[in-house]
Write an enzyme that holds these catalytic residues in place. Structure first.
Site, mmCIF file in Angstrom:
data_model
loop_
_atom_site.group_PDB
_atom_site.id
_atom_site.type_symbol
_atom_site.label_atom_id
_atom_site.label_comp_id
_atom_site.label_asym_id
_atom_site.label_seq_id
_atom_site.Cartn_x
_atom_site.Cartn_y
_atom_site.Cartn_z
ATOM 1 N N LYS A 80 -23.667 5.340 -20.204
ATOM 2 C CA LYS A 80 -23.494 5.701 -18.794
ATOM 3 C C LYS A 80 -22.642 4.635 -18.100
ATOM 4 O O LYS A 80 -22.810 3.441 -18.349
ATOM 5 C CB LYS A 80 -24.870 5.803 -18.128
ATOM 6 C CG LYS A 80 -24.860 6.263 -16.680
ATOM 7 C CD LYS A 80 -26.310 6.389 -16.148
ATOM 8 C CE LYS A 80 -26.353 6.884 -14.715
ATOM 9 N NZ LYS A 80 -27.742 6.977 -14.195
ATOM 10 N N SER A 155 -28.990 11.511 -12.209
ATOM 11 C CA SER A 155 -27.615 11.085 -12.179
ATOM 12 C C SER A 155 -26.991 10.859 -13.554
ATOM 13 O O SER A 155 -25.759 10.802 -13.655
ATOM 14 C CB SER A 155 -27.498 9.793 -11.368
ATOM 15 O OG SER A 155 -28.194 8.737 -12.010
ATOM 16 N N SER A 179 -33.465 9.895 -13.124
ATOM 17 C CA SER A 179 -32.103 10.142 -13.589
ATOM 18 C C SER A 179 -31.893 10.208 -15.094
ATOM 19 O O SER A 179 -30.817 10.589 -15.538
ATOM 20 C CB SER A 179 -31.167 9.083 -13.033
ATOM 21 O OG SER A 179 -30.790 9.454 -11.735
HETATM 22 N N1 GLN Z 1 -32.095 11.719 -7.889
HETATM 23 C C1 GLN Z 1 -32.642 10.468 -7.448
HETATM 24 C C2 GLN Z 1 -31.742 9.865 -6.409
HETATM 25 O O1 GLN Z 1 -30.830 10.493 -6.018
HETATM 26 C C3 GLN Z 1 -32.842 9.559 -8.616
HETATM 27 C C4 GLN Z 1 -31.610 8.938 -9.075
HETATM 28 C C5 GLN Z 1 -31.821 8.002 -10.200
HETATM 29 O O2 GLN Z 1 -32.846 8.020 -10.874
HETATM 30 N N2 GLN Z 1 -30.848 7.127 -10.386
HETATM 31 O O3 GLN Z 1 -31.937 8.775 -5.974
#
Ligand code: GLN
Length: 488
Positions: A80, A155, A179
């Protein structure tokens, strides 16, 4: 097709030299060329560098190198775009880092390299890991391999999409509120978020430091266990990493879960949950019972406050962490008449809408006059949420939940409604607030269209051994992992 193998399958072929590391890497690269123009998961990759790493592995194997010391020799692992790999671009899915090249390796990358893995590619993500669909990327929109009109989740959407479509053998992601687990569920692969402190965050660009954790996405649970073993352990460069011994996670996967107690949270099986997801979870719970687990009802009374609490704490920490992107230190710089203008022009141009929204929200909840009402109160509720879990774990060994309330949604469907998007995290964010570990494993499909559904297992802090064991027993007693998406 070597790119379709799991880590354990590939390693056994490499160890007997039935196949070469170069051939494995080549197979992944060919799949990237074939599938990625459609999926758009890679922001960039360096094929020559990957093949050179693979050649070095082949030399080592020819010279008698073994898997006893280097458990991932020759395994292609994609990364990532929020984790630093020396000499490679590091953009966090954002325009603000410009042409920034990482000068060092994250600890997890050092550990993967020490284990012999072949590190390749920069995987697309929501900008600075803020989002649940990968639509917030400053580069491109990644597509779900099961249906290109849908998001892969986020994400770590790029990471889940490449694993599910066999463009690599495994991938690294990061999980601040779900994420890793949510995109794994939406793409139909395994996603593991370790407990806070299990894996060093050195070299992970910070979103919300008290919630962030690096983990992996894999084709099966055993692979996730193998990678976790390599990633885990204390690191003097991250003072929040914990000096707990690292168990042999993979060796513990016996398939036997008789007598284990699994909690079902009554607050989790309620409104907003898609009926087909609920059906799949109910069936998975029955299957776990058949395997000998005892199902116990537990209560997590502060569940309703989790999303609000998370979005106060995460944005507060993000507003502080992202202050460093100012046009002076890294990447993009838009000149201005004075320093203030330089900062605001750079940040105005470089950050996308969601990142700006979060910086504004985070700055607000930390500002004097509001700090007590929002940030401090959220920290107190965070403790209540953690206590709910610790109390539940007095009765049960792990908690079973859906990973996501729905299967993959359409690109654009929630993009204009941040609140709808935030609600996608309802089942995953508590684990980050409470420092727990969690894993998502495929547990079925919706009917029309056919989209994967994920089962989540949550464990105590440092309870990875138990959730991996349960997830593995469940996975091996079903055939879900054998289904392949149309694009793969
Ligand atoms: N969807 C969550 C957010 O927007 C979690 C994102 C993540 O785990 N990086 O913050």
């Amino acid at each position: 097709m070597l790119n379709q193998l799991t880590i354990s399958e590939l390693v056994s072929k490499l160890a007997t030299r039935e196949v070469s590391a170069r051939a494995a890497m080549q197979a992944c690269l060919e799949e990237v060329q074939r599938a990625d123009p459609k999926i758009q998961a890679f922001i960039s990759y360096d094929a020559n560098d990957a093949l050179a790493q693979a050649d070095a592995v082949d030399k080592e194997l020819a010279a008698g190198g073994t898997y006893a010391q280097r458990s991932l020799l020759g395994v292609p692992i994609a990364v990532k775009d929020v984790i630093a790999v020396k000499g490679q671009p590091l953009n966090c899915g954002s325009k603000i880092l410009g042409k920034f090249i990482s000068p060092y390796d994250a600890t997890v990358i050092q550990r993967l390299k020490a284990a012999g893995a072949v590190i390749f590619g920069r995987l697309n993500m929501d900008e600075f890991a803020m989002g649940s669909s990968t639509e917030n990327s400053g580069f491109q929109i990644t597509r779900n391999p099961w249906d290109a009109s849908r998001t892969p989740g986020g994400s770590s959407g790029g990471s889940a999409a490449v694993v599910a479509s066999d463009q690599c053998i495994a991938a690294l992601g990061s999980d601040t509120g779900g994420s890793i687990r949510q995109p794994a569920a939406l793409c139909g692969c395994v996603g593991l978020k370790p407990s806070y402190g299990r894996v060093s965050r050195y070299g992970l660009v910070a979103f919300a430091s008290s919630l962030d954790q690096i983990g992996c996405l894999a084709k099966e649970v055993r692979d996730a266990a193998t990678v976790l073993e390599v990633l885990s352990g204390v690191d003097h460069r991250d003072s929040t990493s914990v000096p707990q011994p690292v168990p042999h996670y993979a060796a513990n996967l016996t398939g036997d879960i008789k007598g284990l107690r699994l909690g079902l949270a009554k607050e989790y099986m309620v409104g907003g949950l898609d009926p087909e997801v609920k059906q799949a979870i109910d069936a998975a719970v029955k299957q776990l019972e058949k395997l000998g687990a005892e199902i116990v009802e537990v209560s997590l009374p502060h569940t309703d406050y989790a999303v609000a609490t998370y979005y106060i704490i995460a944005t507060a920490e993000a507003s502080a962490n992202l202050a460093r992107f100012d046009g002076v230190r890294y990447g993009l710089r838009v000149e201005g008449a004075d320093p203030i203008q330089l900062y605001s022009k750079t940040r105005g141009t470089g950050f996308g809408a969601e990142v700006k929204r979060r910086i504004i929200l985070g700055t607000y909840v930390l500002s004097s006059g509001y700090y007590d009402a929002y940030y401090l109160r959220a920290q107190k509720v965070r403790t209540l949420i953690r206590n709910d879990f610790l109390k539940a774990f007095e009765k049960v060994d792990a908690i079973v939940t859906p990973t996501s309330p729905t299967a993959a949604f359409k690109i654009g469907e929630k993009a204009d409604d941040p609140l709808q998007m935030y609600l996608m995290d309802i089942f995953t964010i508590s684990a980050n607030l409470a420092g727990l570990c969690g894993i998502s494993v495929p547990c079925g499909f919706t009917r029309e269209p056919k989209l994967p559904i994920g089962l989540q297992l949550l464990g105590k802090p440092f309870g990875e051994k138990t959730i991996l064991r349960v997830a593995h027993a469940y996975e091996q007693s079903t055939d879900w992992r054998k289904e392949k998406p149309p694009v793969g």
